[in-house]
Design a protein around this motif. Structure first.
Motif: not given
Length: 184
Positions: A98-114, A116-119
């Motif tokens: 609160k307020p929400f600030c976040g980032e994807p896990r590194i393994d998900l960030l590097t899983k694909d070139y694109v 996904p919006n939810e990440l």
């Protein structure tokens, strides 16, 4: 003195008059809380609760409230301005909720070139605004530009849609990775 900016926080009294033009949120934010206890405001603007802010304020402590006055000062309550914030994917690692600030896990960030919006990373300074689609209007104006008003429906229907692949990165993204195991 009506030109002084005094605040209370956790029973202490602070004179932050010199800071009138120094607050990153601007003078109106300081004036909004002047003469009051900061705790209810900092429940909304939670970034202030980081240790270095509280430590910095101690230099400007000028006294303490009685226990009774400290309890009265804290008695004011805001509603939870974050209660209508959207659902966040559990794979986002929150820096703050609160307020929400976040980032994807590194393994998900590097899983694909694109990504996904939810990440996609999220960086908010306040609550996500609630917008009534029927009342929303975007006004475009500027020097040398004819003023235009667009409804949300206009924006969805008047212009061609494009899909663009691009790279964006939040300036604070992966900042925790820059620290050693001792967080230095």
């Amino acid at each position: 003195d009506e030109d002084s900016l005094w605040y209370t926080f956790r029973g202490a009294v602070y004179d932050l008059t010199f800071f009138i033009n120094g607050h990153p949120g601007g003078t109106p934010r300081l004036l909004m809380a002047a003469g009051q206890d900061l705790e209810p405001f900092w429940d909304v603007y939670r970034q202030h609760l980081r240790g270095h802010v509280v430590d910095w304020m101690e230099k400007y402590r000028i006294g303490n409230l009685s226990k009774e006055d400290a309890a009265k000062a804290r008695n004011f309550q805001h509603g939870d301005m974050y209660e209508t914030d959207p659902y966040r994917d559990p794979n986002l690692l929150p820096c703050t909720k609160k307020p929400f600030c976040g980032e994807p896990r590194i393994d998900l960030l590097t899983k694909d070139y694109v990504t996904p919006n939810e990440l996609f990373y999220v960086r908010n300074h306040l609550a996500v605004p609630e917008i009534d689609p029927e009342e929303y209007v975007l006004i475009v104006k500027g020097k040398g530009v004819k003023k235009h008003k667009f409804t949300l429906e206009d924006l969805k229907t008047m212009f061609p849609k494009y899909e663009v692949h691009t790279t964006l990165q939040c300036a604070g993204n992966r900042r925790e990775d820059m620290h050693d195991e001792n967080h230095k």
